[in-house]
Design a protein around this motif. Structure first.
Motif, short mmCIF file in Angstrom:
data_model
loop_
_atom_site.label_atom_id
_atom_site.label_comp_id
_atom_site.label_asym_id
_atom_site.label_seq_id
_atom_site.Cartn_x
_atom_site.Cartn_y
_atom_site.Cartn_z
N SER A 21 0.83 -1.20 0.00
CA SER A 21 0.00 0.00 0.00
C SER A 21 0.87 1.26 0.00
O SER A 21 1.87 1.33 0.73
N ASP A 22 0.48 2.27 -0.77
CA ASP A 22 1.28 3.51 -0.81
C ASP A 22 1.07 4.36 0.44
O ASP A 22 1.64 5.44 0.60
N ILE A 23 0.25 3.85 1.37
CA ILE A 23 0.03 4.53 2.64
C ILE A 23 1.34 4.62 3.44
O ILE A 23 1.51 5.45 4.32
N TRP A 24 2.30 3.73 3.10
CA TRP A 24 3.60 3.75 3.79
C TRP A 24 4.38 5.02 3.51
O TRP A 24 5.33 5.34 4.21
N ASP A 25 3.98 5.76 2.48
CA ASP A 25 4.68 7.02 2.17
C ASP A 25 4.43 8.08 3.25
O ASP A 25 5.16 9.05 3.34
N PHE A 26 3.39 7.89 4.05
CA PHE A 26 3.06 8.90 5.05
C PHE A 26 3.68 8.50 6.39
O PHE A 26 3.17 7.64 7.10
N LYS A 27 4.78 9.18 6.76
CA LYS A 27 5.51 8.77 7.97
C LYS A 27 5.09 9.65 9.14
O LYS A 27 5.89 10.42 9.68
N ILE A 28 3.85 9.57 9.50
CA ILE A 28 3.31 10.41 10.58
C ILE A 28 2.54 9.51 11.55
O ILE A 28 1.31 9.50 11.57
N PRO A 29 3.29 8.74 12.36
CA PRO A 29 2.66 7.68 13.15
C PRO A 29 1.66 8.16 14.18
O PRO A 29 0.64 7.49 14.42
N ALA A 30 1.90 9.31 14.80
CA ALA A 30 0.94 9.78 15.83
C ALA A 30 -0.38 10.17 15.17
O ALA A 30 -1.46 9.86 15.68
N TYR A 31 -0.28 10.85 14.03
CA TYR A 31 -1.50 11.23 13.29
C TYR A 31 -2.25 9.97 12.87
O TYR A 31 -3.47 9.87 13.08
N ASN A 32 -1.52 9.01 12.28
CA ASN A 32 -2.17 7.77 11.84
C ASN A 32 -2.87 7.07 13.01
O ASN A 32 -4.02 6.64 12.90
N ALA A 33 -2.15 6.96 14.14
CA ALA A 33 -2.70 6.27 15.31
C ALA A 33 -3.90 7.03 15.86
O ALA A 33 -4.88 6.42 16.35
N SER A 34 -3.84 8.36 15.79
CA SER A 34 -4.97 9.15 16.32
C SER A 34 -6.23 8.88 15.50
O SER A 34 -7.34 8.79 16.04
N LYS A 35 -6.08 8.72 14.18
CA LYS A 35 -7.25 8.47 13.34
C LYS A 35 -7.73 7.02 13.52
O LYS A 35 -8.94 6.76 13.43
N ALA A 36 -6.80 6.09 13.78
CA ALA A 36 -7.21 4.71 14.10
C ALA A 36 -8.02 4.72 15.39
O ALA A 36 -9.04 4.00 15.51
N ALA A 37 -7.61 5.55 16.36
CA ALA A 37 -8.36 5.65 17.62
C ALA A 37 -9.74 6.25 17.38
O ALA A 37 -10.73 5.81 17.99
N VAL A 38 -9.83 7.24 16.51
CA VAL A 38 -11.14 7.83 16.16
C VAL A 38 -12.05 6.76 15.56
O VAL A 38 -13.24 6.67 15.88
N ASN A 39 -11.47 5.94 14.69
CA ASN A 39 -12.27 4.87 14.07
C ASN A 39 -12.77 3.88 15.12
O ASN A 39 -13.94 3.47 15.11
N SER A 40 -11.88 3.52 16.04
CA SER A 40 -12.26 2.57 17.09
C SER A 40 -13.36 3.15 17.98
O SER A 40 -14.35 2.49 18.31
N TRP A 41 -13.20 4.42 18.35
CA TRP A 41 -14.21 5.11 19.19
C TRP A 41 -15.56 5.19 18.45
O TRP A 41 -16.62 5.01 19.05
N THR A 42 -15.50 5.40 17.14
CA THR A 42 -16.73 5.45 16.34
C THR A 42 -17.50 4.14 16.48
O THR A 42 -18.72 4.12 16.68
N LEU A 43 -16.76 3.03 16.39
CA LEU A 43 -17.42 1.72 16.50
C LEU A 43 -17.99 1.51 17.90
O LEU A 43 -19.10 1.00 18.06
#
Ligand code: NDP
Length: 245
Positions: free
Chosen positions: A158-180
């Motif tokens: 996946s070309d998502i690896w080009d984005f090296k911003i782990p805190a931002y990525n993890a924050s949005k994963a947390a938003v997704n989890s909270w949504t569920l």
């Protein structure tokens, strides 16, 4: 108090970028929209501009990381409208330096990213939930990112690896989890809770770079804000296309 035929929406982080456009598009569809901004002057100035275009927009000061500011905003909406039909949690920050390796990003950046993108989003939602429960068809839209997709991050092609911003990525994963979590809690109520990816949008967050214009970047949020009673809850989409968690 507002009349019951008119929907009341609140969009956070709405003084520029995707949030400002979300306000414009919701108001254009006839929704009375509270333009919530961290800086009162910026919120008032943009609200006046949109009002001059004939749009039903109202300014609201709201720093999503400030508990007092949230409490005052809830009090204001309670007194003026008595309920809330749509909450778009749009405010967000990207604080990391993409030139650094993921392992080199500072803990301060991690903390500040989570303060705004996760803890503040949860705090705003908790605070407005009693007003959302007074609506007969409330919608909560959390503005996430495809960068929060664990499935795509686990795919080395996946070309998502080009984005090296782990805190931002993890924050949005947390938003997704909270949504569920919240969608599940509210599954027997009329409240629908969804998370969206706006697209890669030409905003300040990306230094003006991106694949789509701001007008198109607001469409996913607006679409999910206006879904009917047959619409999804607990979904993660981009313009209606289901995204991998
Ligand atoms: P911008 O940087 O252009 O705007 C961010 C907005 O959030 C600003 O209005 C800013 O207010 C507000 N904000 C930040 N912190 C706070 C706070 N503490 N209280 C209230 N408001 C705050 O970003 P975008 O428009 O690009 O992003 C909007 C959302 O979309 C974010 O959640 C972002 O993560 C998400 N997103 C964006 C993508 C893109 O390509 N642009 C892609 C995927 C997701 P102020 O003006 O006061 O700083």
């Amino acid at each position: 108090m507002s009349n019951h035929n008119e929907k009341i929406a609140l969009v956070t982080g709405a003084t520029r970028g995707i949030g400002a456009e979300t306000v414009r598009q919701l108001a254009q569809s006839g929704v009375h929209t509270l333009l919530a901004g961290r800086k009162r002057e910026a919120a008032v100035a943009l609200a006046l501009k949109l009002q001059a275009e004939g749009l039903p927009v109202e300014a609201l000061q709201l720093d999503v990381t400030d508990a007092d500011s949230i409490a005052i905003a809830v009090e204001h909406v309670t007194e003026r409208h008595g309920r809330l039909d749509i909450l778009v949690n749009n405010a967000g920050v990207l604080l990391e330096d993409p030139a650094l390796a993921p392992s080199a990003q500072s803990l301060d950046a991690w903390r500040s990213t989570f303060d705004t993108n996760v803890f503040a989003l949860v705090a705003v939602t908790q605070a407005f939930l009693p007003l959302l429960k007074k609506s007969n068809a409330a919608r909560i839209v959390n503005v996430s990112s495809v960068l929060g997709s664990q499935t795509l991050h686990a795919d080395p092609t996946s070309d998502i690896w080009d984005f090296k911003i782990p805190a931002y990525n993890a924050s949005k994963a947390a938003v997704n989890s909270w949504t569920l979590s919240l969608a599940y809690e509210l599954r027997a109520t009329p409240i629908k809770v969804n998370t969206v990816h706006p697209g890669y949008v030409k905003t300040d967050m990306n230094g003006g770079e991106g694949e789509i214009e701001i007008a198109d970047g607001a469409r996913s949020s607006v679409q999910m804000a206006l879904i009917g009673s047959d619409g999804p809850t607990g979904s993660f989409t981009y313009l209606g296309e289901v995204l991998p968690w």
